[in-house]
Design an enzyme around this catalytic site. Structure first.
Site, PDB file in Angstrom:
ATOM      1  CB  CYS A 279      -0.883   0.045   1.229  1.00  0.00           C
ATOM      2  SG  CYS A 279      -1.910  -1.396   1.403  1.00  0.00           S
TER       3      CYS A 279
ATOM      4  NE  ARG B 205       4.799   1.820  -1.202  1.00  0.00           N
ATOM      5  CZ  ARG B 205       5.603   2.103  -0.182  1.00  0.00           C
ATOM      6  NH1 ARG B 205       6.690   2.790  -0.394  1.00  0.00           N
ATOM      7  NH2 ARG B 205       5.326   1.712   1.039  1.00  0.00           N
TER       8      ARG B 205
ATOM      9  CD1 TRP C  73      -0.041  -6.067  -3.314  1.00  0.00           C
ATOM     10  CD2 TRP C  73      -0.108  -6.817  -1.205  1.00  0.00           C
ATOM     11  NE1 TRP C  73       0.454  -7.346  -3.302  1.00  0.00           N
ATOM     12  CE2 TRP C  73       0.420  -7.832  -2.023  1.00  0.00           C
ATOM     13  CE3 TRP C  73      -0.250  -7.072   0.159  1.00  0.00           C
ATOM     14  CZ2 TRP C  73       0.814  -9.066  -1.529  1.00  0.00           C
ATOM     15  CZ3 TRP C  73       0.140  -8.305   0.649  1.00  0.00           C
ATOM     16  CH2 TRP C  73       0.665  -9.282  -0.193  1.00  0.00           C
TER      17      TRP C  73
ATOM     18  CG  ASN D 216       1.124   1.138   4.133  1.00  0.00           C
ATOM     19  OD1 ASN D 216       0.979  -0.079   4.200  1.00  0.00           O
ATOM     20  ND2 ASN D 216       2.246   1.712   3.744  1.00  0.00           N
ATOM     21  N   GLY D 217      -0.886  -0.751   6.346  1.00  0.00           N
ATOM     22  CA  GLY D 217      -0.529  -1.536   7.533  1.00  0.00           C
ATOM     23  C   GLY D 217      -1.634  -2.522   7.861  1.00  0.00           C
TER      24      GLY D 217
ATOM     25  CD  GLU E 206      17.498 -13.332  -7.094  1.00  0.00           C
ATOM     26  OE1 GLU E 206      16.938 -13.806  -6.102  1.00  0.00           O
ATOM     27  OE2 GLU E 206      17.125 -12.269  -7.623  1.00  0.00           O
TER      28      GLU E 206
ATOM     29  CE  LYS F  56      14.219 -11.428  -9.513  1.00  0.00           C
ATOM     30  NZ  LYS F  56      14.867 -11.153  -8.284  1.00  0.00           N
TER      31      LYS F  56
ATOM     32  CD  GLU G 264      10.334 -11.550  -8.375  1.00  0.00           C
ATOM     33  OE1 GLU G 264       9.628 -10.992  -7.543  1.00  0.00           O
ATOM     34  OE2 GLU G 264      11.571 -11.479  -8.365  1.00  0.00           O
TER      35      GLU G 264
ATOM     36  CG  HIS H  46      18.879 -37.170  -2.319  1.00  0.00           C
ATOM     37  ND1 HIS H  46      19.253 -38.426  -1.875  1.00  0.00           N
ATOM     38  CD2 HIS H  46      20.029 -36.521  -2.616  1.00  0.00           C
ATOM     39  CE1 HIS H  46      20.568 -38.517  -1.871  1.00  0.00           C
ATOM     40  NE2 HIS H  46      21.067 -37.381  -2.332  1.00  0.00           N
TER      41      HIS H  46
ATOM     42  CE  LYS I  33      11.855  -2.934  -5.752  1.00  0.00           C
ATOM     43  NZ  LYS I  33      12.631  -4.060  -6.319  1.00  0.00           N
TER      44      LYS I  33
END
Ligand code: M6R
Length: 600
Positions: A2, A27, A73, A99-100, A477, A481, A484, A500, A595
């Site tokens: 948010c 964000r 968000w 926001n929160g 990583e 990438k 996402e 395994h 973000k």
């Protein structure tokens, strides 16, 4: 996550708010809204979807000089127009953006609001209804807001409008980021400075449990007991052009290309006048005094931490543990006698990491934050900070922050080694320079990465990344990438671990991207590639010069083996980028992601 903006001054608030929200788009959000007060009433416009949709829904005939705005968000309640902010109190007098997360909103509802019909499924609405309730009971607005905030458990950054007062925005924060921007005959509010660089570069920080009474000429900070707190503004060291895409189609591509420059900037930033690497001696001493380092981070920053462990243990010979932030608080390992905590965070706002910082501070342990954002919460609250100097990273998928984190960790390891009289048998400044040059070569290999993405990933539903030793961390990583931004199910595995269990997933044509940059495990990873090929996999081996074999798909330049993650990640970033493009995905703003993850 948010984002909040607010404006009070002499100009049209709508346009400044909308432009501010556009700057916060990076964000991550799923709905957006603004509210403005034109003196005759508060007008709320909100939409599910993009800011562009919100723009289309705004009534341009409404002219107002005060307003607040929000990108949401979703946490409580699905993304929808109903749940989008701003929210209003029952009578419509008060309007809020938040926001929160209000952790005790159910209790507050039960305790105070049983008779108030709520309009949304959000935790936020409880706050604005409580403010109205207390005002209706006879309190002044400011006092009612303070009383409300004292009831709240959780995190918040809020901005509130009172329909009966078109001269003031009431602002408060606890754990969620919020700044007040200072101008001539106007003031603004923003979750981060980037949103309001359009009008000012002067900002005042807010601490937890502070509120601000913002008018066009003043921004008075108070604590929750109403006592005034003096705080000087700071200048945001950002240029509006830093946050533009320029000629690039996407921020992600721009940020991948910026990596060589960032490494060179870092070398300069951490070099003294004699050309030697230097870090605040207090930080080095703190590391030196500790018997074990605990790296705490999330996502990409966690992956950088894994590489950091290798760098610190190999160079400075201090044992390091790396932990996922969201797990650490609830599952704290047995700590050593003299631990030190290193928080790695691009944004410096990640709530999961902050929760650990708060906990470990209570225990009295020293903390260092490695972040890209000066003045961010994790930076302010830790004892020490090392900056990434990467410039704003706007794309949700982190790229240049990752390589900057690794470079800073390498510098930290190197300087600490010297302070401990441990010989390091290579010149890090020279090797980082070589890495930056190699990055440039790889950034120029876009056509080949585009071909690889098309050939291996255009239609696949899954993909595996395998590597050993430090390559394994880069595989984690690379897989993150890819998943996402392209939504391909991707997993990074240690080459030796496949047999395994995971090898059961290899089918005819399954793409397996293998990294081979480490001499000591080169033959082993080659063996793992043979194992998957024997089961039908379509292998794409990316090796380092000197270790290459004829069948390798791509060979990266040779650099020092401890620093290979700095460059082996570049092809993986580009492959993910082109795979996402081929699949028509929104590269910079992937679905469901934010973000800056400011809720736990
Ligand atoms: O700001 P931080 O580095 O603390 O963020 C941590 C993660 O949320 C972040 O790295 C995330 O995994 C990125 N989207 C990955 O590209």
């Amino acid at each position: 996550m948010c984002g909040i903006v607010g404006y009070i001054g002499n100009q049209d608030a709508k346009e400044i708010l909308l432009r501010g929200l556009e700057k916060l788009e990076y964000r991550g959000y799923d709905s957006a809204g603004i509210a403005v007060n034109n003196g005759e009433g508060v007008h709320v416009f909100k939409e599910k979807g993009r800011i562009a949709d919100l723009r289309n829904s705004v009534d341009n005939s409404v002219k107002a000089n005060i307003g607040i705005g929000h990108t949401r968000w979703a946490t409580h309640g699905v993304p929808s127009k109903k749940n989008a902010h701003p929210h209003q109190s029952a009578s419509g007098r008060f309007t809020i953006v938040h926001n929160g997360v209000i952790e005790n909103y159910e209790e507050l509802k039960q305790q105070y609001l049983q008779d108030v019909p709520l309009q949304s499924d959000t935790d936020t609405e409880v706050v604005v209804q409580l403010i109205e309730l207390f005002v209706n009971e006879g309190m002044e607005v400011e006092e009612a807001i303070r009383k409300t905030l004292k009831q709240i458990k959780g995190s918040y950054a809020i901005a509130v409008l009172d329909e009966q007062n078109a001269d003031t925005i009431f602002v408060a924060k606890n754990k969620s980021p919020l700044l007040v921007g200072i101008g001539e005959s106007f003031n603004v509010v923003a979750s981060d400075a980037m949103a309001m660089l359009q009008v000012t570069n002067q900002f005042k920080e807010l601490m937890d449990q502070e509120m601000v009474i913002v008018t066009k000429d003043r921004a008075v900070i108070k604590n929750l007991d109403g006592e005034v707190i003096e705080r000087a503004p700071f200048t945001a060291e950002l240029d509006a052009s830093d946050i533009e895409k320029g000629t690039y189609p996407h921020y992600m591509l721009k940020e991948i290309d910026e990596q060589p420059l960032v490494i060179r900037k870092l070398i300069q930033a951490y070099q003294n006048e004699n050309g030697e690497l230097e870090i605040d001696p207090k930080i080095v001493e703190a590391l030196n005094q500790s018997d074990r380092l605990y790296i705490i981070a999330a996502g990409t920053s966690y992956h950088a931490g894994l590489v950091g462990k290798q760098l610190i243990e190999k160079m400075a010979k201090i044992p390091v543990e790396v932990h996922v932030a969201s797990e650490f608080s609830y599952n704290m390992p047995l700590l050593s006698e003299k631990p030190m905590f290193i928080f790695i965070s691009q944004s410096g706002e990640t709530a999961d990491s902050r929760a650990v910082l708060v906990e470990t501070k209570k225990l009295g342990y020293p903390a260092l934050t490695i972040t890209n954002v000066p003045g961010s919460t994790l930076s302010r609250e830790a004892d020490y900070t090392l900056l990434l100097h990467a410039g704003p990273e706007i794309a949700v998928a982190s790229t240049k922050a990752y390589t900057a984190q690794i470079a800073v960790l390498a510098i930290l390891a190197n300087v600490t080694a010297k302070a401990r009289n441990i010989a390091v048998d290579f010149d890090l400044v020279k090797e980082l320079g070589i890495a930056a040059n190699a990055m440039e070569i790889l950034c120029d290999a876009k056509d080949e990465m585009e071909r690889i993405a098309r050939e291996y990933l255009a239609t696949t539903r899954n993909c595996f990344f395998i590597g050993r030793s430090i390559d394994y961390f880069v595989c984690l990583e690379g897989a993150l990438k890819l998943k996402e931004i392209s939504y391909i199910q991707a997993e990074g595995f240690a080459g030796g671990e496949l047999k395994h269990g995971t090898i059961a997933l290899i089918e005819e044509g399954t793409p397996v991207i293998a990294l081979a940059t480490q001499e000591n495990v080169n033959l082993s990873i080659r063996g793992n590639v043979k194992e998957v090929v024997a089961r039908g996999a379509n292998p794409c081996v990316i090796s380092m010069k000197g270790l290459e074999m004829e069948s390798d798909r791509f060979v990266i330049p040779q650099i020092h083996d401890l620093l290979t993650p700095l460059i082996s990640v570049v092809p993986l970033q580009l492959i993910a980028y082109y795979a996402a493009l081929h699949r028509d995905c929104d590269v910079d703003k992937p679905r469901n992601l934010a973000k800056s993850v400011t809720v736990e």
